[in-house]
Design a protein around this motif. Structure first.
Motif, short mmCIF file in Angstrom:
data_model
loop_
_atom_site.label_atom_id
_atom_site.label_comp_id
_atom_site.label_asym_id
_atom_site.label_seq_id
_atom_site.Cartn_x
_atom_site.Cartn_y
_atom_site.Cartn_z
N ASP A 1 18.58 151.92 21.65
CA ASP A 1 19.32 153.18 21.53
C ASP A 1 19.33 153.66 20.08
O ASP A 1 20.23 154.40 19.66
CB ASP A 1 20.77 152.99 22.03
CG ASP A 1 20.81 152.73 23.54
OD1 ASP A 1 20.05 153.39 24.26
OD2 ASP A 1 21.61 151.88 23.96
N GLY A 2 18.32 153.26 19.32
CA GLY A 2 18.32 153.54 17.89
C GLY A 2 17.67 154.84 17.48
O GLY A 2 17.77 155.23 16.31
N TYR A 3 17.01 155.56 18.41
CA TYR A 3 16.30 156.78 18.00
C TYR A 3 17.25 157.93 17.73
O TYR A 3 18.21 158.15 18.48
CB TYR A 3 15.28 157.20 19.07
CG TYR A 3 14.57 158.49 18.69
CD1 TYR A 3 13.67 158.50 17.63
CD2 TYR A 3 14.83 159.68 19.37
CE1 TYR A 3 13.04 159.68 17.25
CE2 TYR A 3 14.20 160.85 19.00
CZ TYR A 3 13.30 160.84 17.94
OH TYR A 3 12.68 162.01 17.57
N PRO B 1 16.49 149.16 29.61
CA PRO B 1 15.81 149.26 28.32
C PRO B 1 14.34 148.87 28.35
O PRO B 1 13.60 149.19 27.42
CB PRO B 1 16.60 148.30 27.44
CG PRO B 1 17.08 147.24 28.40
CD PRO B 1 17.39 147.98 29.68
N ASP B 2 13.91 148.16 29.41
CA ASP B 2 12.52 147.72 29.43
C ASP B 2 11.75 148.42 30.53
O ASP B 2 12.32 148.93 31.49
CB ASP B 2 12.43 146.19 29.59
CG ASP B 2 13.09 145.71 30.87
OD1 ASP B 2 14.10 146.33 31.29
OD2 ASP B 2 12.61 144.73 31.46
N GLY B 3 10.44 148.43 30.38
CA GLY B 3 9.58 149.06 31.37
C GLY B 3 8.12 148.75 31.06
O GLY B 3 7.82 147.90 30.20
N ILE C 1 4.47 160.46 29.68
CA ILE C 1 5.51 160.76 28.70
C ILE C 1 6.51 159.60 28.69
O ILE C 1 7.09 159.26 29.72
CB ILE C 1 6.25 162.06 29.04
CG1 ILE C 1 5.27 163.24 29.06
CG2 ILE C 1 7.37 162.33 28.05
CD1 ILE C 1 5.89 164.52 29.59
N LEU C 2 6.70 159.01 27.51
CA LEU C 2 7.68 157.94 27.35
C LEU C 2 8.84 158.47 26.52
O LEU C 2 8.71 158.68 25.31
CB LEU C 2 7.05 156.73 26.66
CG LEU C 2 7.96 155.55 26.34
CD1 LEU C 2 8.66 155.04 27.59
CD2 LEU C 2 7.18 154.44 25.66
N PRO C 3 9.99 158.75 27.14
CA PRO C 3 11.16 159.22 26.37
C PRO C 3 11.65 158.13 25.41
O PRO C 3 11.57 156.94 25.72
CB PRO C 3 12.20 159.52 27.46
CG PRO C 3 11.42 159.64 28.73
CD PRO C 3 10.27 158.70 28.58
N LEU C 4 12.15 158.53 24.26
CA LEU C 4 12.67 157.57 23.30
C LEU C 4 14.13 157.26 23.54
O LEU C 4 14.72 156.45 22.82
CB LEU C 4 12.46 158.09 21.87
CG LEU C 4 11.00 157.99 21.39
CD1 LEU C 4 10.86 158.56 19.99
CD2 LEU C 4 10.50 156.56 21.44
N ARG C 5 14.73 157.91 24.52
CA ARG C 5 16.04 157.53 25.03
C ARG C 5 16.08 157.97 26.49
O ARG C 5 15.27 158.80 26.92
CB ARG C 5 17.18 158.16 24.23
CG ARG C 5 17.14 159.65 24.06
CD ARG C 5 18.41 160.13 23.37
NE ARG C 5 18.36 161.53 23.03
CZ ARG C 5 18.15 162.00 21.79
NH1 ARG C 5 17.97 161.15 20.80
NH2 ARG C 5 18.12 163.30 21.57
N PRO C 6 17.00 157.44 27.29
CA PRO C 6 17.02 157.79 28.71
C PRO C 6 17.15 159.30 28.92
O PRO C 6 17.93 159.97 28.23
CB PRO C 6 18.24 157.04 29.25
CG PRO C 6 18.42 155.89 28.31
CD PRO C 6 18.01 156.41 26.96
#
Length: 320
Positions: free
Chosen positions: A65-67, A141-143, A156-161
């Motif tokens: 959750d650091g972005y 958090p993982d995928g 597309i990989l979001p940097l947060r949910p």
């Protein structure tokens, strides 16, 4: 940072070239590499950990959750003022990227492109909602980014949910999606992950999917270095001039019935120059200080000791 507009073969605006001259400074949003392990860090905060399969069929990731977004909240009046103008949005985002200490820009040439392949992949029978939802890499958090089933699918990989459709921010953006004033989503193509990361616009993307409209996207990627571009332009111009000289020789022998060659060589020169200005280069990744051992330590701290992925960050196997 210098920037200039890029046009397509037909003269329409296609993107914005960003020429960054910072003396080789490492960016705040940085990809580090240790073997087949990657770390995306923002001002020393772990944002994304990744492990590439040994057989190169995909990559496991752990998202923190650091972005923090590079773009301040966009006001509705700004969205209305810039609606329908990706060129003006590109210039606005470029200013935010240039001024962001936590951003990905570093020395070299970049392209902020409006001509993304993401929309072109949509099957005519698919709704916008279904298509763009299928582009999202799931998991928090993982995928896993599956390169085998989705090779070159430009996911597309979001940097947060991505927030739900009934989230307050998404509801506000849904109205803009219906009105045609929804600001673009800012993406960053990272070649080591073979997918796009969402730099800004998680809620806007959710709103577009909820309303089943095509979101405007601006895609950031590395472009040809200046020396390669200059050499390529020189070669393209030499080829053009040789072709005109060849036609001139034919005209001297066969007369004016032979064309002067401009109708053939000119469009080819334009295509080559456009390709040189828009061709992408792999994302830079810096060696991770401390190598794999440091990556494993960051992984243990970030995941709370979770065995993720099971075989990836324990102690290296002993030599037999």
């Amino acid at each position: 940072m210098r920037h200039s507009d890029v046009t397509g073969d037909d003269g329409t605006w296609a993107g914005l070239c960003l020429d960054v001259r910072d003396g080789g400074r490492r960016p705040g949003l940085c990809v580090f590499r240790a073997g087949q392990r990657l770390l995306l860090s923002q001002l020393s905060r772990p944002v994304l950990l990744a492990v590439v399969d040994e057989d190169l069929q995909g990559v496991d990731f752990w998202r923190t959750d650091g972005y923090r977004s590079l773009v301040p909240p966009l006001r509705a009046d700004t969205a209305r003022a810039l609606a329908g103008s990706p060129q003006r949005w590109a210039h606005r985002f470029a200013r935010h990227l240039a001024g962001a200490a936590e951003g990905p820009l570093h020395e070299g040439r970049w392209l902020l492109s409006y001509d993304s392949p993401l929309a072109r992949w949509r099957h005519p029978g698919d709704s916008h909602a279904r298509h763009w939802r299928s582009m999202l890499v799931e998991g928090h958090p993982d995928g896993y980014v599956d390169w085998f089933l989705h090779a070159h699918a430009w996911e597309i990989l979001p940097l947060r949910p991505v927030p739900d459709a009934d989230d307050g921010r998404v509801k506000a953006y849904r109205k803009q999606a219906r009105d045609g004033t929804l600001p673009p989503v800012l993406l960053w193509w990272v070649s080591g992950l073979d997918c796009h990361l969402v730099l800004d616009g998680h809620a806007r993307l959710a709103a577009a999917i909820a309303e089943s409209v095509e979101p405007a996207v601006l895609e950031l990627r590395r472009a040809l270095p200046r020396d390669e571009l200059a050499a390529g332009v020189e070669e393209a111009v030499d080829t053009y001039e040789r072709e005109l000289a060849r036609f001139a020789g034919l005209r001297s022998v066969h007369g004016s019935a032979v064309p002067n060659g401009a109708a053939v060589a000119g469009p080819e020169l334009a295509r080559r120059l456009h390709h040189l200005h828009t061709a992408q280069r792999p994302t830079w990744a810096w060696p991770l200080p401390g190598g794999e051992e440091r990556w494993r330590r960051i992984a243990r701290e970030t995941t709370g000791g979770t065995a993720w992925p099971a075989a990836s960050y324990g102690a290296p196997p002993a030599a037999s």
